[in-house]
Design an enzyme around this catalytic site. Structure first.
Site, mmCIF file in Angstrom:
data_model
loop_
_atom_site.group_PDB
_atom_site.id
_atom_site.type_symbol
_atom_site.label_atom_id
_atom_site.label_comp_id
_atom_site.label_asym_id
_atom_site.label_seq_id
_atom_site.Cartn_x
_atom_site.Cartn_y
_atom_site.Cartn_z
ATOM 1 N N GLU A 7 1.149 -1.543 -0.157
ATOM 2 C CA GLU A 7 0.065 0.044 -0.158
ATOM 3 C C GLU A 7 0.767 1.518 -0.095
ATOM 4 O OE1 GLU A 7 -2.900 -0.386 2.730
ATOM 5 O OE2 GLU A 7 -3.773 -1.727 2.289
ATOM 6 N N ASN A 48 2.016 -4.986 -3.583
ATOM 7 C CA ASN A 48 0.623 -5.874 -3.016
ATOM 8 C C ASN A 48 0.163 -4.573 -2.489
ATOM 9 O OD1 ASN A 48 -1.953 -7.069 -1.855
ATOM 10 N ND2 ASN A 48 -1.104 -6.725 -0.205
ATOM 11 N N HIS A 88 -10.605 -6.679 -2.196
ATOM 12 C CA HIS A 88 -11.774 -5.762 -0.829
ATOM 13 C C HIS A 88 -12.414 -4.859 -1.516
ATOM 14 C CE1 HIS A 88 -8.921 -6.966 2.914
ATOM 15 N NE2 HIS A 88 -8.086 -6.251 2.186
ATOM 16 N N GLU A 123 -6.500 -11.168 -1.045
ATOM 17 C CA GLU A 123 -6.196 -10.078 0.646
ATOM 18 C C GLU A 123 -8.566 -10.461 -0.092
ATOM 19 O OE1 GLU A 123 -5.597 -7.558 2.617
ATOM 20 O OE2 GLU A 123 -3.228 -7.169 1.796
ATOM 21 N N ASP A 125 -12.102 -10.586 -0.364
ATOM 22 C CA ASP A 125 -13.161 -10.684 0.764
ATOM 23 C C ASP A 125 -14.083 -9.646 -0.196
ATOM 24 O OD1 ASP A 125 -12.731 -7.698 1.074
ATOM 25 O OD2 ASP A 125 -12.301 -8.521 3.882
#
Length: 265
Positions: A7, A48, A88, A123, A125
């Site tokens: 990030e 990432n 996400h 990651e 979701d």
């Protein structure tokens, strides 16, 4: 496999004004990869980030910044081997919170692969509480299935990780709001989205087909329906400039180092 830098980009695709940039300067990213490689020359090293999963769309600036950052590192001979796209997703999102289409994801993976990188969904979701209740399972299942099916159609794609196991324990409830973003429910039953992931993986099995019928070259199906049309929420129409320009870069986006849950659009 090491997640070396995480990030480092602002919403507009520039470097986030974080403590590393302020103290070490813009070379900190390539320095971190070189140091990691010196520590373990056999390690697979990854950069990432979030909201970089789709080429084009409401997060085009950040997605392009992600690609440009990695392209620049590769051109300098920096030992970076992979790109992690967090995924996400918010099924009910608008503006920069809108979920990318399978085509966008495929194209992003493709151009990263052309740099010689492996690409993973790191990651994943899928939040659904902002979608009408009767459409939540439909939305979540389609996003998990179609995004993975599109990713698996690219040779550079090498894996998917979910950000948690069941809805009983998910970071979303602490950082966003009450939601059910994973593929097992709170008592560990398989949800429809679990079978959506399974169907995507089956596209690689004997008898499967690339993409599994998911539109990969267009954002519309054969009948002309936009991807996600059953559950995708319309962009707000308002005289409020914050709402009416959701997803449009602003001066506040430049160098913004806040985490996603603190960014308003």
């Amino acid at each position: 496999m090491w997640d070396v830098v995480n990030e480092a980009l602002a919403p507009d695709g520039t470097l986030a004004q974080n403590i590393f940039l302020k103290k070490l300067g813009p070379s900190y990213i390539e320095d971190a990869f070189r140091w990691a490689h010196e520590a373990d020359p056999t390690a697979f090293l990854i950069y990432n980030d979030n909201k970089v999963e789709g080429m084009g769309g409401p997060n085009a600036d950040k997605s392009n910044g992600f690609y440009s950052l990695l392209k620049g590192l590769k051109e300098k001979g920096v030992p970076v081997h992979g790109a992690g796209m967090q995924a996400h997703f918010n099924a009910g999102g608008v503006g920069r919170q809108r979920c990318p289409t399978p085509r966008m994801v495929k194209q992003q993976i493709c151009r990263l692969g052309d740099l010689g990188l492996k690409v993973n969904i790191s990651e994943m979701d899928v939040r659904v509480s902002k979608v009408p209740k009767k459409l939540q399972e439909v939305a979540q299942t389609q996003i998990y299935r179609d995004i993975l099916a599109a990713a698996l159609s690219e040779p550079a794609f090498d894996g998917i990780w979910l950000w948690g196991f069941s809805d009983r324990h998910t970071w979303v409830k602490q950082f966003y709001y009450d939601d059910q973003p994973l593929v097992f429910d709170e008592v560990y039953n398989r949800k429809p989205s679990y079978y959506g992931l399974r169907d995507a993986i089956a596209t690689l099995a004997p008898g499967g087909s690339v993409g599994g019928g998911v539109p990969l070259t267009s954002d519309h199906d054969a009948e002309g329906n936009a991807w996600g049309h059953l559950w995708m929420q319309p962009e707000p129409k308002s005289s409020d400039p914050v709402l009416s320009t959701a997803g449009t870069p602003t001066a506040d986006d430049v160098g913004d180092s806040r985490p996603d849950w603190l960014q308003s659009t």
